[in-house]
Design an enzyme around this catalytic site. Structure first.
Site, PDB file in Angstrom:
ATOM      1  N   LYS A 112       0.836  -1.207   0.000  1.00  0.00           N
ATOM      2  CA  LYS A 112       0.000   0.000   0.000  1.00  0.00           C
ATOM      3  C   LYS A 112       0.858   1.239   0.000  1.00  0.00           C
ATOM      4  CE  LYS A 112      -4.480  -1.459   1.684  1.00  0.00           C
ATOM      5  NZ  LYS A 112      -5.507  -1.344   2.696  1.00  0.00           N
ATOM      6  N   LYS A 194      -3.838  -9.822  -6.638  1.00  0.00           N
ATOM      7  CA  LYS A 194      -5.171 -10.190  -6.120  1.00  0.00           C
ATOM      8  C   LYS A 194      -6.239  -9.217  -6.634  1.00  0.00           C
ATOM      9  CE  LYS A 194      -5.607  -7.554  -1.965  1.00  0.00           C
ATOM     10  NZ  LYS A 194      -6.178  -7.310  -0.711  1.00  0.00           N
ATOM     11  N   LYS A 197     -10.638  -3.977  -4.604  1.00  0.00           N
ATOM     12  CA  LYS A 197     -11.654  -2.921  -4.763  1.00  0.00           C
ATOM     13  C   LYS A 197     -11.076  -1.727  -5.499  1.00  0.00           C
ATOM     14  CE  LYS A 197     -13.327  -3.666  -0.062  1.00  0.00           C
ATOM     15  NZ  LYS A 197     -12.191  -3.652   0.867  1.00  0.00           N
TER      16      LYS A 197
HETATM   17  P1  TYM Z   1     -10.695  -6.101   2.931  1.00  0.00           P
HETATM   18  O1  TYM Z   1     -11.753  -5.064   3.071  1.00  0.00           O
HETATM   19  O2  TYM Z   1      -9.544  -5.806   2.068  1.00  0.00           O
HETATM   20  O3  TYM Z   1     -11.315  -7.445   2.448  1.00  0.00           O
HETATM   21  C1  TYM Z   1     -12.400  -8.068   3.128  1.00  0.00           C
HETATM   22  C2  TYM Z   1     -12.252  -9.564   3.101  1.00  0.00           C
HETATM   23  O4  TYM Z   1     -12.150 -10.040   1.756  1.00  0.00           O
HETATM   24  C3  TYM Z   1     -10.976 -10.835   1.599  1.00  0.00           C
HETATM   25  N1  TYM Z   1     -10.434 -10.604   0.258  1.00  0.00           N
HETATM   26  C4  TYM Z   1     -10.218 -11.560  -0.651  1.00  0.00           C
HETATM   27  N2  TYM Z   1     -10.400 -12.880  -0.622  1.00  0.00           N
HETATM   28  C5  TYM Z   1     -10.088 -13.572  -1.741  1.00  0.00           C
HETATM   29  N3  TYM Z   1      -9.605 -13.017  -2.867  1.00  0.00           N
HETATM   30  C6  TYM Z   1      -9.399 -11.689  -2.946  1.00  0.00           C
HETATM   31  N4  TYM Z   1      -8.951 -11.139  -4.046  1.00  0.00           N
HETATM   32  C7  TYM Z   1      -9.710 -10.894  -1.806  1.00  0.00           C
HETATM   33  N5  TYM Z   1      -9.643  -9.571  -1.532  1.00  0.00           N
HETATM   34  C8  TYM Z   1     -10.082  -9.412  -0.274  1.00  0.00           C
HETATM   35  C9  TYM Z   1     -10.024 -10.329   2.673  1.00  0.00           C
HETATM   36  O5  TYM Z   1      -9.062 -11.293   3.014  1.00  0.00           O
HETATM   37  C10 TYM Z   1     -10.966 -10.034   3.816  1.00  0.00           C
HETATM   38  O6  TYM Z   1     -11.265 -11.201   4.541  1.00  0.00           O
HETATM   39  N6  TYM Z   1      -8.028  -5.710   7.102  1.00  0.00           N
HETATM   40  C11 TYM Z   1      -9.244  -6.233   6.558  1.00  0.00           C
HETATM   41  C12 TYM Z   1     -10.487  -5.717   7.261  1.00  0.00           C
HETATM   42  C13 TYM Z   1     -10.444  -5.906   8.721  1.00  0.00           C
HETATM   43  C14 TYM Z   1     -10.650  -7.131   9.413  1.00  0.00           C
HETATM   44  C15 TYM Z   1     -10.525  -6.819  10.782  1.00  0.00           C
HETATM   45  C16 TYM Z   1     -10.893  -8.438   8.995  1.00  0.00           C
HETATM   46  C17 TYM Z   1     -10.236  -4.935   9.646  1.00  0.00           C
HETATM   47  N7  TYM Z   1     -10.266  -5.507  10.905  1.00  0.00           N
HETATM   48  C18 TYM Z   1     -10.650  -7.813  11.777  1.00  0.00           C
HETATM   49  C19 TYM Z   1     -11.041  -9.427   9.979  1.00  0.00           C
HETATM   50  C20 TYM Z   1     -10.887  -9.112  11.343  1.00  0.00           C
HETATM   51  C21 TYM Z   1      -9.337  -5.818   5.102  1.00  0.00           C
HETATM   52  O7  TYM Z   1      -8.720  -4.871   4.666  1.00  0.00           O
HETATM   53  O8  TYM Z   1     -10.195  -6.538   4.381  1.00  0.00           O
END
Ligand code: TYM
Length: 326
Positions: A112, A194, A197
């Site tokens: 990032k 990957k 968004k």
């Molecule tokens: P975020 O918002 O990037 O993504 C949310 C969830 O989607 C999964 N994910 C994916 N899985 C498979 N293939 C992909 N291309 C892909 N892109 C995203 C992510 O692994 C995630 O499970 N840091 C986290 C949000 C967060 C969180 C937490 C999660 C904040 N606090 C506490 C669990 C527990 C995040 O940025 O997810």
């Protein structure tokens, strides 16, 4: 006593098929077995600049998508992270028990900060500490996430263990729950990255219309080998197979047999069809929910109330242990 799961998504853009297959779809399978808490992680999302009006709208839209995907509010607690102050408060405490050396190793921070070189802020750096606070506040046993969050889960475990060994049993040490298929959905235009968004061209949004989904999958980058088989280094084909299998529940073997002798045109069409069929009911439900803002507001109010109750208890325990007057 049921075990607890905690997870969340950042409202930092349109949620993607990657988020759905890597996270949300798995969450729905756990509703009946666990005490489920799913938050909208808005505090995390400002580590990258957001338009305030859009962020507010996206947070509510994300909640509507949680429910549309089957995360029934009768069976789980939904809330907005910034509505529970204990996340930021515990994050400060845990930051004093996290080493810079640990944070320096985080690959997501490195990625990032490359992508947002003009805004490498301290929040981006301490992001994993806030994530540890999210999880540890609720004493979550299990955290269902995609593969990209594995390292963040590991640091959350390390912080919990460190705190417990200094002050006695305080936090449950959480286990990651990463699905066998779908945990790493790749970008359709660059299948070595990957799906994210922040890259709409190579990703499919949960709310995308059927034609666009079909077009995007037809245009997905593949290779020139011409047969459908999961093989080392065939990122594009492997990714489409992962999408197909995680939507349909079929094994890779079964899918390979199904497409034996068929070309990429047929294969891509079939992938697009199953994705469209999967997302259609989600979109229909979403369109109804988003019209009903009062209902959505009530859910986050109730959710924040419940979450605050649990979080306050944990925070009080932590404050006492570190020596604050409570
Ligand atoms: P975020 O918002 O990037 O993504 C949310 C969830 O989607 C999964 N994910 C994916 N899985 C498979 N293939 C992909 N291309 C892909 N892109 C995203 C992510 O692994 C995630 O499970 N840091 C986290 C949000 C967060 C969180 C937490 C999660 C904040 N606090 C506490 C669990 C527990 C995040 O940025 O997810």
């Amino acid at each position: 006593m049921r075990k607890t799961i905690f997870s969340g998504v950042q409202p930092s853009g349109q949620i993607t098929l990657g988020n759905y297959l890597g996270a949300l779809k798995n969450w729905t399978k756990l509703l009946d077995e666990y005490n489920c808490i799913f938050a909208v992680m808005d505090l995390h999302s400002i580590t990258v600049r957001q338009d305030p009006k859009e962020l507010r709208e996206r947070s509510l839209k994300l909640l509507a998508q949680y429910i549309a995907c089957g995360l029934d509010p009768e069976k789980c607690t939904h809330f907005i992270q910034s509505h529970v102050p204990a996340h930021a408060q515990l994050s400060w405490v845990l930051g004093c028990y996290t080493y810079m050396g640990e944070l320096n190793r985080m690959t997501q921070f490195k990625e990032k900060s490359q992508r947002h070189a003009d805004n490498i802020n301290a929040g981006l750096y301490t992001y994993p500490v806030l994530m540890a606070a999210d999880i540890l506040l609720y004493n979550a046993d299990l955290v269902p996430v995609g593969h990209d969050q594995k390292q963040h889960l590991e640091i959350a475990r390390d912080i919990a263990e460190r705190f417990n060994s200094l002050y006695g049993d305080t936090f449950t040490v959480p286990d990651p729950f990463i699905g066998k298929v779908g945990a790493r959905i790749m970008d359709l235009q660059d299948p070595t990255k990957k799906m994210s968004k922040s890259e709409p061209a190579g990703s499919i949004s949960l709310l995308e219309d059927e034609n666009t989904i079909l077009k995007k999958i037809k245009k997905a980058v593949t290779d020139s080998l011409g047969y459908v088989k999961y093989e080392e280094g065939r990122h594009g084909i492997n990714n489409l197979l992962s999408i197909y299998c995680s939507v349909t529940g079929k094994s890779v073997d079964m899918a390979e047999k199904e497409f034996e002798g068929k070309g990429y045109g047929d294969f891509k069409k079939a992938v697009a069809e199953v994705v469209i069929d999967e997302l259609r009911p989600v979109q229909q439900k979403y369109n109804q929910l988003i019209e009903n803002q009062d209902y959505l507001m009530k859910i986050i109010e109730d959710g924040a109330f419940k979450a605050n109750e649990i979080a306050q208890k944990t925070l009080k325990d932590v404050y006492e242990k570190v020596g604050f007057i409570v």
